[in-house]
Structure formats: C-alpha cells, structure tokens
Design an enzyme around this catalytic site. Structure first.
Site, PDB file in Angstrom:
ATOM      1  N   GLU A 144      55.288  -5.600 -62.916  1.00  0.00           N
ATOM      2  CA  GLU A 144      53.876  -6.361 -63.163  1.00  0.00           C
ATOM      3  C   GLU A 144      53.374  -7.297 -62.081  1.00  0.00           C
ATOM      4  OE1 GLU A 144      53.820  -7.708 -67.269  1.00  0.00           O
ATOM      5  OE2 GLU A 144      53.110  -5.777 -67.843  1.00  0.00           O
ATOM      6  N   GLU A 302      54.657   0.949 -70.797  1.00  0.00           N
ATOM      7  CA  GLU A 302      55.068  -0.253 -71.891  1.00  0.00           C
ATOM      8  C   GLU A 302      53.799  -0.357 -72.865  1.00  0.00           C
ATOM      9  OE1 GLU A 302      56.160  -4.169 -70.728  1.00  0.00           O
ATOM     10  OE2 GLU A 302      56.999  -3.356 -68.777  1.00  0.00           O
TER      11      GLU A 302
HETATM   12  C1  GLA Z   1      55.548  -6.909 -69.774  1.00  0.00           C
HETATM   13  C2  GLA Z   1      56.733  -6.865 -69.061  1.00  0.00           C
HETATM   14  C3  GLA Z   1      57.943  -6.694 -69.938  1.00  0.00           C
HETATM   15  C4  GLA Z   1      57.782  -7.718 -71.294  1.00  0.00           C
HETATM   16  C5  GLA Z   1      56.306  -7.108 -71.888  1.00  0.00           C
HETATM   17  C6  GLA Z   1      56.600  -7.942 -72.936  1.00  0.00           C
HETATM   18  O1  GLA Z   1      54.683  -5.921 -69.808  1.00  0.00           O
HETATM   19  O2  GLA Z   1      56.678  -6.028 -68.065  1.00  0.00           O
HETATM   20  O3  GLA Z   1      58.979  -7.128 -69.223  1.00  0.00           O
HETATM   21  O4  GLA Z   1      57.871  -9.018 -70.873  1.00  0.00           O
HETATM   22  O5  GLA Z   1      55.379  -7.518 -70.948  1.00  0.00           O
HETATM   23  O6  GLA Z   1      55.221  -7.532 -73.904  1.00  0.00           O
END
Ligand code: GLA
Ligand code: ZN
Length: 665
Positions: A144, A302
């Site tokens: 991210e 995710e």
């Molecule tokens: C992000 C991160 C993860 C985690 C999630 C939690 O997408 O990439 O490491 O922290 O959020 O929602």
C-alpha cells in the site's frame, strides 16, 4: 486452475505448532493461496549484514507441503528499527516539517539512498533464495504505497524531477506562474517542497501555488514508483518470469495509479469500502483497477471477511455480504479473492481485525462457515471465468491530475469533490446496468459508444480532439461543470470556458455561482424536476440545444444542461451539480440512445456485470445488494452456482449466468 482464494498469512506472529491447525482449517475452507512475508523485513534481515530465512523457509515449505501457492512479499512496507537507527535518512519528514523517528509502517522516505539500497537488497536476497520455488506464483512488492515525505532529500530529488520535466528555470517559472506574488526563481536551490512551512495553510489542499503543489504530488507518486521499480528490478535479476504486483488502494488520491500501471505485471487492490454507498463505489474502484492494465483481470488482494479495526466504528459485514462483495469483485474482473487476514494476530493495532480464523481457532463460527461456503463455490466454478474480459461500450475517464487540480484549487468551491462527481456519474451507469471501463485520459477511445468525463478539470495533449472524434463518428460524450478549465500546468486557458472542449459541446460559460450545501436550485430537465447544489454554471449555448434549465435566482430559465449535435453524435454538457436522480436521467437518455441499458436497469440495488472468457463464453453476473428478495426479469442462461435458471434473487443473492458461447463473427 480456478479463482485464487486465500489471503495475508502472518504465522511469524504465533508459535510454529499453530500452523498445523491453520492448514487443517485452510483445507476445510478451500484456501489455495497465501500472501506471505508482507511485514517480515526485521526477521529476514535482523542486522545490516545478517539475512535469516528461517521464518520464511518454514512458512513457505509448510504451505508448499499442503499444496498451497504463495504470493511472496518483499516485506518492505515497514522498515526495521535498526535501519532507522543506523540511517535516520530512511524516516520521513511530515507535512508540518517534523522529522519522524522510528515507528509505525509505510514510513520510509522514498528518496533516501539508504532506504533505496537496503530495500532493493532485501528484495534481491529474497528473490535469490525463492526464485523458481514451485509454490511461488507472484511477487508482492512493498505494501500500500502512499503518504508523502518533505525532507531535504526529497527536496533535492524534487528539484531534479523538475529539471527533467521543465528543462529550464524559465520554463518552470512560466509553468508555475511565478510572477504572481514575487515568486520568480533564479536558482533551482530556491525551490522548496510545498508544505505547511512554505506555500500551504490549513493543510495539504490549501496552497498559494497550485502549480507547485501539483508538481509535488506528481513527483511524490513518481518517487514511490521508483522504490517499487528498484525492488522489481532486483527480483528480476533472479526471476525473469513470475508476475510482480503491489497492492493498490482503489480510489486513493496520493498515488497516480495510471502512471504506475505499466510497471506492474498485473493490478491488485485492497477493498475496504468506507461508507454506505459501498456497492456502487466498490464497482467504480474495481472498474478503475481493471482499467489500469487494459482490462486484464486483477486480484482482489485484500478484503476483510468480517470487520476492519482501523475505523472509529467498525461495522460487521452482515451474513451474505462477504460472499456478495467477493462475487462483485469477480464480476468486475477479479481472478483472485483474497482476505486480510488468514488468522487474527493477538496484539498491536490489528488484533480486533476480522480474520478467516479467529483467536480461538474455531471452524464452527458464522464467518468461517461463510468462507468455507464461498471456497466451495469457487472450487465448483473452476476455471470458467479466468481471463475473462468486460465487453464495455461505455468509458468513464478518470484522471489523477484533474482530481488533484480540482481539490487544491482556491475557488470556485471547496465543497465540490472530484470523487463525488465521478461516483455520481458512475453510480448512474452502474444502476442502469452498463458495463463500464474506467480509463485514463490517454487511453484509446475507439472501442466506446459513450464516453463520460465528469469534472474533467484539466485538458492535456490531444484529449479534446479525441473526444470530438467519438461524437463525430456517432458516439456520445458527456462532461460536467468544472471541466476544460486548466492546462497541464494548472493555468487557465485564454479562451472561453470550457477551453478546448468548447467547440465539441457548443457552449460558453462566463459566470458560475457557488453556494452552501443547503442551497438548492431546482433544474427542469427532460420534463422532470431535479435538485442541483454547490455549483451552478451559467451556460450560454453556442449552438447546443438546451435540455435543462434553472428554476431559481436571477438566472432562472437559463441553461443548466445542454446537448450539442456534433458530427453523427452528441455532446452533453451538465453545468450544474445535479442530484443522483438528475444524473441518472441524463445517463438513461444516453444509454437508451445506444441500446446499452442493462437487463435489470431500474431494479434498485440490483447490479449486473458481464465477462466474456477467452473462448467466447459469456457470463452475466447478477447481484442483489438489497436486504429483500427481488424478482428478476426473464434472463437467458443457467446459473453456474445452482445449475438452474435465474428467478427470484435472495437478499444479498448472486447468480452467475452462463449464456451460450458468443458467436464470433
Ligand atoms: C491494509 C494493509 C494490511 C492491513 C489491512 C487492515 O490493507 O495492507 O496490512 O493493515 O489494511 O485492514
Ligand atoms: Zn524524504
């Protein structure tokens, strides 16, 4: 082959024996893919010259023995404490000018030579060790990417970036309009990063010099891209083929994903919808992510199976919603459905974040049962939809430069938000069942009958000509208020608004009125009455036909919405910030003209999306976002999930209709 199913797995956080229990439960839930090592830098490299692969070896081998595939991360989303201590350059300086010390994650200065060297080296070592491992199917670089840094190293890198972009100080002064407020720069060293200590007040969106801030946003996005590319190149030294990605965040303002996309082998993103307009907003984000790589399938990298932890209030996904939203991702082009996280960590800030396996390790929970049920469905579906494309005839233009320029502008209104305008238009297309490609302003437009360009604030290159070509050959182009305002440097055109778009739309705008959110000026449009708010452009037709007029104020009776005949097609100009119903009315008119209304258009909260597999088989996904059942109109095809034709769709129900293989002409 099938849709990949699994997610972020961090067994480095619990005793080794627990992994056996994890894998037993993964078997039960039909989990086939694990994302490993996203935050393991400090374990993999505990000291500057020490690499220790014990943990990654153990995790990867255990996964491989169980027959699972691994998406292997380089782990550079958070740097180790020793690195920050030994090389303070790796920590960031924030917008207020505060130099940060070790802490948190996503915390590295993109311009730090030490960060660049150490992050590339750890990626290189990991790739060297695991390249060619049969379990590894993808590389996950960093995590991210985002935020910003304002340190001296970034200032120096910014100056170099500016030299490359503008060539000379003269050109830079011209682009930044520096005769304003005595800003003429006579030496590159005089240029400061725009932040709270320099050009800004009241935060990142309030700047005295839009051109400077805009270039810094572009620079920061490029600087982080350099970090990604450093690591990618290091991986490629020992692994020439395995696809490399990084997880994007959908509608995320700080990073221009269009500029990043060519450097990724496939797009992937993390879906954590923030508000109750979720279904349409998620559809927009999926369409944007799919558009990054020319319509190729992406990964849902995710999503939470149940709850997030980072919000002040973290609502639970209701029964059926995780399944529905997973199928929505597939409907819009995902070939992988992955979760964060596979097992809940016990400590720190994500201990209450939802997981496939909770702290107690039970399989008899509602969440685990739903995950298993979806795993079984995906297994049953098999390879059918893999590689399938969206046959969109509608394009929606999305432009980070316009987003930035509009939201850092002083005037006309701080209340007009780029994403609000974009989502309202996309939502109308979504509700009416049109498949939409969300694409960059530089993408080819030849494949589309309809091009929607909301808040196209900045006009770059030959875009106006290419939009005109769409209308000339019989297509329809739509744009809105605040379009065609500035050039690539954020300077106004020395012509009538909407600048280079004026001939296409056949209008001129001399004045605009911005009002508080509570003020409504009704617009009569195509025989109905809608509300408009925030911004009211006084549209003066220059050949265009008036289709909507204001009802109130001194401009009552004048044009708010127009349609211009251009060549064989049309160009619509929506000069007021219409409510969603008004936007939907315009979009309905246009889709009807082109025969593009979806099969469930008008069924509130029912979403349809089409994908066409490489062999020509066509799939119609029908998703019920309502809490009540819906009777569907007659639809062709058999539901692949039940083997039955579609009839009534349950609350949060999904059908995947396989229609006959498309005849190829
Ligand atoms: C992000 C991160 C993860 C985690 C999630 C939690 O997408 O990439 O490491 O922290 O959020 O929602
Ligand atoms: Zn920096």
């Amino acid at each position: 082959m099938k849709i990949r199913y699994g997610g972020d797995y961090n067994p480095e956080q619990w005793p080794p024996g627990v992994a056996d229990e994890d894998h037993r439960l993964f078997d039960e839930a039909r989990i086939d893919t694990l994302t490993v090592g996203v935050f393991t830098w400090a374990l993999t490299q505990p000291a500057p010259d020490v690499y220790d692969f014990t943990t990654l070896d153990r995790i990867i081998e255990r996964a491989a023995v169980a027959g699972r595939r691994v998406c292997l991360a380089t782990g550079t989303g958070a740097h180790p404490a020793w690195l920050a201590r030994a090389h303070p350059s790796v920590t960031r300086t924030d917008f207020e000018g505060r130099k940060h010390r070790f802490g948190q994650r996503h915390n590295s200065c993109p311009s730090s030579p030490e960060f660049r060297r150490f992050s590339a080296e750890v990626a290189r070592r990991i790739a060297r060790r695991y390249a060619g491992h049969p379990a590894i199917i993808a590389w996950h670089v960093g995590n991210e990417y985002g935020g910003a840094c304002y340190c001296e190293l970034c200032a120096a890198a910014f100056r170099q970036w500016l030299r490359d972009r503008h060539g000379s100080l003269e050109a830079l002064n011209h682009a930044w309009y520096t005769t304003f407020w005595s800003h003429t720069f006579t030496n590159w060293d005089q240029i400061e990063p725009p932040n709270a200590l320099t050009e800004h007040w009241r935060g990142p969106d309030h700047t005295a010099f839009q051109g400077i801030t805009l270039d810094y946003l572009r620079f920061m996005s490029d600087a982080m891209l350099t970090n990604f590319r450093d690591e990618k190149a290091a991986i490629r030294e020992s692994d020439p083929d395995t696809p490399i990605t990084t997880n994007f965040m959908g509608l995320y303002r700080p990073i221009d994903y269009h500029r990043w996309a060519p450097h990724l082998d496939f797009a992937s993103w993390d879906n954590y919808p923030p508000d109750d307009r979720s279904p349409a907003r998620m559809a927009l984000a999926h369409d944007l992510m799919r558009g990054l790589k020319d319509g190729q399938p992406f990964w849902l990298m995710e999503q939470t199976p149940s709850v997030t932890a980072c919000r002040d209030v973290n609502p639970l996904k209701r029964p059926g919603v995780m399944r529905l939203w997973s199928w929505q991702a597939v409907a819009h082009g995902a070939d992988a459905v992955l979760f964060f996280q596979m097992r809940a960590g016990r400590g720190a800030s994500e201990k209450y974040h939802g997981a496939v396996i909770g702290h107690a390790g039970r399989s008899d929970t509602r969440v685990f049962r739903e995950i298993t049920a979806l795993g079984t469905e995906l297994e049953h579906l098999g390879p059918a939809t893999l590689g399938a494309r969206t046959p969109a005839r509608v394009a929606l233009l999305f432009d980070w430069d316009s987003w930035w320029a509009l939201e850092i502008s002083d005037g006309p209104s701080r209340l007009v938000k780029y994403l609000d305008v974009v989502t309202t238009h996309h939502q109308a297309l979504w509700q009416l069942g049109a498949d939409v490609d969300v694409i960059a302003v530089t993408a080819p437009l030849d494949a589309y009958d309809v091009v929607v360009a909301p808040a196209l604030h900045m006009i770059k290159g030959d875009l106006a000509d290419r939009l005109s070509a769409v209308a000339a050959r019989g297509g329809t182009v739509v744009t809105t208020f605040l379009s065609g305002r500035v050039d690539q440097d954020d300077n106004a055109f020395r012509t009538d608004v909407p600048g280079p778009l004026a001939p296409l739309f056949g209008v001129r705008v001399d004045e605009w009125d911005a009002r508080e959110a509570s003020f409504v000026n009704p617009v009569t449009l195509l025989g109905s009455r809608f509300e408009s708010r925030l911004l009211f452009e006084l549209v003066i037709p220059q050949g265009a036909e008036v289709v909507g007029t204001y009802e109130a104020d001194f401009y009552a009776g004048t044009a708010a919405v127009t349609r211009n005949d251009f060549g064989a097609g049309h160009a619509w100009y929506v000069g007021a910030c219409l409510d969603p119903a008004g936007v939907e009315r315009v979009i309905r008119e246009i889709l009807t003209r082109h025969g593009l209304l979806g099969p469930c258009a008008g069924l509130h909260g029912v979403e349809t999306a089409t994908r066409v597999a490489p062999d020509g088989t066509s799939f119609l996904f029908v998703l019920n976002h309502n809490t009540a059942p819906v009777d569907l109109p007659p639809l062709d095809g058999i539901d692949l999930l039940t083997g039955e034709p579609a009839g009534t769709l349950d609350p949060y129900g999904v059908v995947v209709l396989q229609t006959r293989p498309a005849s190829r002409t």
